[in-house]
Design a protein around this motif. Structure first.
Motif, PDB file in Angstrom:
ATOM      1  N   TRP A  77      -8.917  15.181  -4.709  1.00 19.00           N
ATOM      2  CA  TRP A  77      -8.222  15.501  -5.973  1.00 19.00           C
ATOM      3  C   TRP A  77      -8.260  14.285  -6.890  1.00 19.00           C
ATOM      4  O   TRP A  77      -7.735  13.228  -6.549  1.00 19.00           O
ATOM      5  N   ASN A  78      -8.884  14.417  -8.037  1.00 18.29           N
ATOM      6  CA  ASN A  78      -8.838  13.358  -9.056  1.00 18.29           C
ATOM      7  C   ASN A  78      -8.300  13.967 -10.333  1.00 18.29           C
ATOM      8  O   ASN A  78      -8.386  15.183 -10.516  1.00 18.29           O
ATOM      9  N   TYR A  79      -7.782  13.147 -11.234  1.00 14.25           N
ATOM     10  CA  TYR A  79      -7.364  13.672 -12.528  1.00 14.25           C
ATOM     11  C   TYR A  79      -8.603  13.910 -13.380  1.00 14.25           C
ATOM     12  O   TYR A  79      -9.568  13.148 -13.286  1.00 14.25           O
ATOM     13  N   PRO A  80      -8.587  14.943 -14.244  1.00 11.89           N
ATOM     14  CA  PRO A  80      -9.690  15.077 -15.211  1.00 11.89           C
ATOM     15  C   PRO A  80      -9.725  13.809 -16.078  1.00 11.89           C
ATOM     16  O   PRO A  80      -8.683  13.191 -16.314  1.00 11.89           O
ATOM     17  N   ARG A  81     -10.932  13.438 -16.536  1.00 16.30           N
ATOM     18  CA  ARG A  81     -11.053  12.189 -17.291  1.00 16.30           C
ATOM     19  C   ARG A  81     -10.736  12.383 -18.775  1.00 16.30           C
ATOM     20  O   ARG A  81     -10.776  13.497 -19.282  1.00 16.30           O
ATOM     21  N   GLU A  95      -3.342  21.570 -12.789  1.00 19.35           N
ATOM     22  CA  GLU A  95      -3.113  20.158 -12.429  1.00 19.35           C
ATOM     23  C   GLU A  95      -1.756  19.881 -11.794  1.00 19.35           C
ATOM     24  O   GLU A  95      -1.131  18.871 -12.084  1.00 19.35           O
ATOM     25  N   GLY A 122      -8.373  12.587 -20.928  1.00 19.46           N
ATOM     26  CA  GLY A 122      -7.477  13.567 -21.541  1.00 19.46           C
ATOM     27  C   GLY A 122      -8.001  14.997 -21.475  1.00 19.46           C
ATOM     28  O   GLY A 122      -7.441  15.899 -22.096  1.00 19.46           O
ATOM     29  N   LEU A 123      -9.069  15.221 -20.701  1.00 20.19           N
ATOM     30  CA  LEU A 123      -9.608  16.580 -20.575  1.00 20.19           C
ATOM     31  C   LEU A 123      -8.725  17.382 -19.614  1.00 20.19           C
ATOM     32  O   LEU A 123      -7.719  16.894 -19.132  1.00 20.19           O
ATOM     33  N   GLY A 124      -9.129  18.627 -19.361  1.00 21.91           N
ATOM     34  CA  GLY A 124      -8.309  19.497 -18.532  1.00 21.91           C
ATOM     35  C   GLY A 124      -7.352  20.272 -19.412  1.00 21.91           C
ATOM     36  O   GLY A 124      -7.646  20.515 -20.585  1.00 21.91           O
TER      37      GLY A 124
END
Lengths: 387, 95
Positions: B81-85, B66, B87-89
């Motif tokens: 590019w999106n952030y994982p939802r 990330e 709090g995942l990742g």
């Protein structure tokens, strides 16, 4: 529920903004995408305590006090400096949790595991639904997709981005003390390296209580043009600088990466309407002093303060008035020069040649004379930045 | 040590929905013709998320640390590019 201030991101900038806003009596919400504050955040492991003075630094969760800062050029030249100001090694997870808890104590509500997806005229939309707020502070870090998506700033370009990779190795406190010549569990060290191969870049080493962090930063354009991956640069640099020997027997505890913006404010506007940018999202790192957390906390505090009263213009002028922030801004022309591969290689060889010829009894200043024009230009740029 | 082994030090909670996406796979062929191999997104990625199988780009988004470098490096702005939802990742202990 209508919040006065919604802060996106519980890093140093976000928590400073929330702390300040909540202290002023504003109903403040912080939305953090990580499972806890700091879970997604990477940096070197050193802060200037003075930069954090917005918070109650008596309870700062420091790992070790940095008593010596060592500069290593090309592996041959080493200079050691005793810092005049108070520097401490910190772990980001502990530091960020501490900052967020201070914001909470001041009255802010911090919600984790929640990702902000979009800024709207009424507030923000998260992956758990919409939240309304009068002012929004985007403290989302270097990968600022929300700020970019909202049209507040453009994306970074490879030539203004540094890619860093970092490793943390753990071992017991005594072994850390022994290997780095530290006299106790409270004492720490910071080392900065400049290297040329396989691509020019900078390295860093910091001591936690029972572990050590080593990392490198290389220019993204160099990685692309040399077709080399940052992790391969890291391994080669570890070999050439003897880091593998230094951490022998330590076990790898963490591998992480981060991009560093080398451009930003004031060419990017810090706010528009009721939306404010702070910290890495606004591009405030000073690459010469390696300081990113300081400008983040300072800008976050100012953003929080001005977001409460809806003073966009005042936020901009207060940033320029701040000494640490204006220094990061003024140093940009010099950074652009130094990031040039040829210039960086030239400096490292010049410094090592000069010192090794001096050690062998030669007082000729030929390398300096040959580069006098470039040197003068860069000294003038540096003076401009510190004036 | 290989990067894949280093990534074992991180705590991952996988988002079933990929947070990274190639916008137009055809564009990657053109990128390969123009930039050769490894392509810029492969060069800058510290987690070997991207690999080239000779015809197309394979994307292992679950390895992502990330940092956001690939989106900036792509000369064709072809990475969404999106952030994982939720709090995942990945999660860090030191950071």
């Amino acid at each position: 529920m209508m919040y006065d201030v919604i802060v996106v991101g519980a890093g140093p900038a976000g928590s400073a903004a929330a702390f300040k806003a909540a202290k002023m009596g504003a109903r403040t919400l912080v939305v953090e995408r990580g499972s806890e504050p700091g879970a997604k955040n990477v940096s070197g492991a050193m802060v200037r305590v003075e930069d954090l003075s917005l918070f109650d630094v008596k309870t700062l969760p420091a790992e070790r006090e940095v008593k010596r800062v060592r500069l290593v050029l090309g592996g041959d030249l080493q200079v050691e400096i005793k810092p005049k100001e108070r520097l401490v090694n910190v772990g980001r997870l502990k530091l960020d949790k501490w900052m967020a808890s201070q914001a909470e104590s001041a009255g802010a509500l911090v919600i984790t595991k929640t990702t902000a997806l979009k800024v709207t005229p009424e507030g923000i939309i998260t992956d758990r639904g919409p939240v309304s707020g009068k002012s929004i502070v985007l403290a989302e870090g270097a990968n600022a997709i929300l700020s970019i998506g909202s049209g507040l700033r453009r994306d970074l370009r490879p030539e203004e981005t540094v890619q860093t990779v970092k490793e943390v190795y753990s071992l017991n406190k005594d072994e850390v003390n022994k290997r780095f010549g530290l006299t106790g569990d409270q004492e720490g060290i910071a080392v900065r390296y400049l290297f040329q191969d396989p691509v020019p870049g900078a390295g860093f080493l910091y001591t936690y209580r029972d572990s050590v962090a080593f990392g490198i930063g290389v220019h993204m354009s160099s990685l692309i043009s040399h077709r080399i991956r940052p992790q391969d640069v890291l391994e080669e640099v570890k070999r050439s600088l003897g880091i593998q020997e230094l951490v022998k027997g330590f076990s790898l505890r963490e591998y992480s990466a981060k991009i560093i913006p080398e451009n930003g404010f004031p060419s990017w506007r810090p706010c528009q309407g009721n939306v404010y940018l702070a910290g890495d999202a606004l591009g405030l790192v000073n690459p010469i002093t390696f300081n990113g957390i300081g400008p983040a906390v300072i800008s976050g505090g100012l953003a929080g303060e001005h977001a409460v009263n809806g003073e966009c213009h005042e936020y901009e002028t207060s940033l320029l008035r701040d000494r640490i922030i204006s220094q990061s801004v003024k140093v940009r022309p010099l950074v652009r020069e130094l990031l040039n591969e040829r210039v960086m290689r030239n400096y490292i060889s010049m410094a090592t040649n000069l010192s090794s010829s001096w050690v062998s009894g030669d007082l000729s200043m030929t390398p300096l004379k040959e580069n006098s024009f470039t040197l003068l230009k860069h000294v003038l740029l540096l003076m401009g930045a510190t004036s | 040590m290989r990067v894949e082994e280093k990534l074992y030090t991180l705590r991952y909670k996988r988002d079933e929905e990929p947070h990274l996406r190639i916008i137009n796979p055809q564009q990657c062929l053109e990128c390969e013709r123009e930039y050769g191999q490894p392509q810029p997104c492969i060069s800058v990625c510290p987690a070997n998320v991207y690999s080239w199988n000779g015809e197309k780009l394979i994307l292992s988004y679950e390895n992502c640390v990330e940092c956001g470098a690939c989106r900036i490096a792509c000369p064709f702005h072809n990475i969404s590019w999106n952030y994982p939802r939720y709090g995942l990742g990945m999660s860090l202990r030191y950071g």
